[in-house]
Motif scaffolding. Structure first.
Motif, PDB file in Angstrom:
ATOM      1  N   LEU A   1       3.581  -1.312   3.890  1.00 44.17           N
ATOM      2  CA  LEU A   1       3.507   0.087   3.476  1.00 44.17           C
ATOM      3  C   LEU A   1       4.763   0.481   2.706  1.00 44.17           C
ATOM      4  O   LEU A   1       5.875   0.343   3.194  1.00 44.17           O
ATOM      5  CB  LEU A   1       3.346   0.983   4.706  1.00 44.17           C
ATOM      6  CG  LEU A   1       3.089   2.454   4.433  1.00 44.17           C
ATOM      7  CD1 LEU A   1       1.783   2.646   3.663  1.00 44.17           C
ATOM      8  CD2 LEU A   1       3.049   3.222   5.737  1.00 44.17           C
TER       9      LEU A   1
ATOM     10  N   TYR B   1      -1.097  -4.369   5.730  1.00 39.53           N
ATOM     11  CA  TYR B   1      -0.424  -4.052   4.473  1.00 39.53           C
ATOM     12  C   TYR B   1       1.065  -3.821   4.692  1.00 39.53           C
ATOM     13  O   TYR B   1       1.485  -3.373   5.755  1.00 39.53           O
ATOM     14  CB  TYR B   1      -1.011  -2.798   3.834  1.00 39.53           C
ATOM     15  CG  TYR B   1      -2.438  -2.937   3.379  1.00 39.53           C
ATOM     16  CD1 TYR B   1      -2.892  -4.105   2.786  1.00 39.53           C
ATOM     17  CD2 TYR B   1      -3.330  -1.893   3.548  1.00 39.53           C
ATOM     18  CE1 TYR B   1      -4.204  -4.220   2.362  1.00 39.53           C
ATOM     19  CE2 TYR B   1      -4.645  -2.001   3.131  1.00 39.53           C
ATOM     20  CZ  TYR B   1      -5.072  -3.177   2.540  1.00 39.53           C
ATOM     21  OH  TYR B   1      -6.368  -3.295   2.123  1.00 39.53           O
TER      22      TYR B   1
ATOM     23  N   ILE C   1       0.176   5.474   1.037  1.00 35.84           N
ATOM     24  CA  ILE C   1      -0.743   6.485   1.576  1.00 35.84           C
ATOM     25  C   ILE C   1      -0.612   7.716   0.694  1.00 35.84           C
ATOM     26  O   ILE C   1       0.495   8.178   0.425  1.00 35.84           O
ATOM     27  CB  ILE C   1      -0.382   6.820   3.033  1.00 35.84           C
ATOM     28  CG1 ILE C   1      -0.657   5.604   3.924  1.00 35.84           C
ATOM     29  CG2 ILE C   1      -1.166   8.052   3.507  1.00 35.84           C
ATOM     30  CD1 ILE C   1      -0.164   5.757   5.349  1.00 35.84           C
TER      31      ILE C   1
ATOM     32  N   ALA D   1       0.831  -1.202   0.000  1.00 34.12           N
ATOM     33  CA  ALA D   1       0.000   0.000   0.000  1.00 34.12           C
ATOM     34  C   ALA D   1       0.862   1.246   0.000  1.00 34.12           C
ATOM     35  O   ALA D   1       2.023   1.227   0.410  1.00 34.12           O
ATOM     36  CB  ALA D   1      -0.910   0.008   1.227  1.00 34.12           C
TER      37      ALA D   1
ATOM     38  N   ILE E   1      -4.262   4.268   0.032  1.00 40.24           N
ATOM     39  CA  ILE E   1      -5.047   4.606   1.219  1.00 40.24           C
ATOM     40  C   ILE E   1      -5.169   6.125   1.295  1.00 40.24           C
ATOM     41  O   ILE E   1      -4.174   6.839   1.175  1.00 40.24           O
ATOM     42  CB  ILE E   1      -4.369   4.084   2.496  1.00 40.24           C
ATOM     43  CG1 ILE E   1      -4.186   2.566   2.421  1.00 40.24           C
ATOM     44  CG2 ILE E   1      -5.194   4.467   3.735  1.00 40.24           C
ATOM     45  CD1 ILE E   1      -3.322   1.991   3.527  1.00 40.24           C
TER      46      ILE E   1
ATOM     47  N   CYS F   1      -4.403   7.134   8.286  1.00 33.85           N
ATOM     48  CA  CYS F   1      -4.031   6.209   7.221  1.00 33.85           C
ATOM     49  C   CYS F   1      -3.035   5.159   7.711  1.00 33.85           C
ATOM     50  O   CYS F   1      -3.120   3.984   7.321  1.00 33.85           O
ATOM     51  CB  CYS F   1      -3.454   6.971   6.028  1.00 33.85           C
ATOM     52  SG  CYS F   1      -4.660   7.988   5.166  1.00 33.85           S
TER      53      CYS F   1
ATOM     54  N   SER G   1      -3.596   1.111   7.586  1.00 29.63           N
ATOM     55  CA  SER G   1      -2.631   0.198   6.986  1.00 29.63           C
ATOM     56  C   SER G   1      -2.200  -0.885   7.980  1.00 29.63           C
ATOM     57  O   SER G   1      -2.129  -2.068   7.637  1.00 29.63           O
ATOM     58  CB  SER G   1      -1.396   0.980   6.510  1.00 29.63           C
ATOM     59  OG  SER G   1      -0.433   0.109   5.995  1.00 29.63           O
TER      60      SER G   1
END
Length: 77
Positions: A33, A31, A6, A4, A57, A22, A26
């Motif tokens: 990140l 996730y 943000i 992911a 996100i 966010c 996550s």
């Protein structure tokens, strides 16, 4: 595990509440990140098009792009 990113639109100020929301999203979803991107939508959409991330996100429904075929999740939903 999905990856992911943000996305924080450039006009959000202050950014801290949006980032915290966010990051929590996550973490709860498990996730991996890849990072936080602040700027126009185009600055993050290429990451999805190039398959660098699976999901974007965002902190609020108001920031969902009008046209997008990408997987976008609103933190807190």
């Amino acid at each position: 595990m999905d990856t992911a990113v943000i996305w924080i639109p450039a006009d959000i100020d202050p950014v801290e509440p949006a980032v915290a929301k966010c990051l929590d999203h996550s973490r709860r979803r498990g996730y991996r990140l890849e990072g936080i991107v602040r700027g126009p939508w185009e600055s993050v959409s290429w990451m999805v098009r190039n398959r660098e991330v699976d999901v974007v996100i965002i902190s609020d429904q108001a920031y969902v792009p009008l046209v997008s075929a990408f997987r976008i999740e609103v933190a807190g939903d």
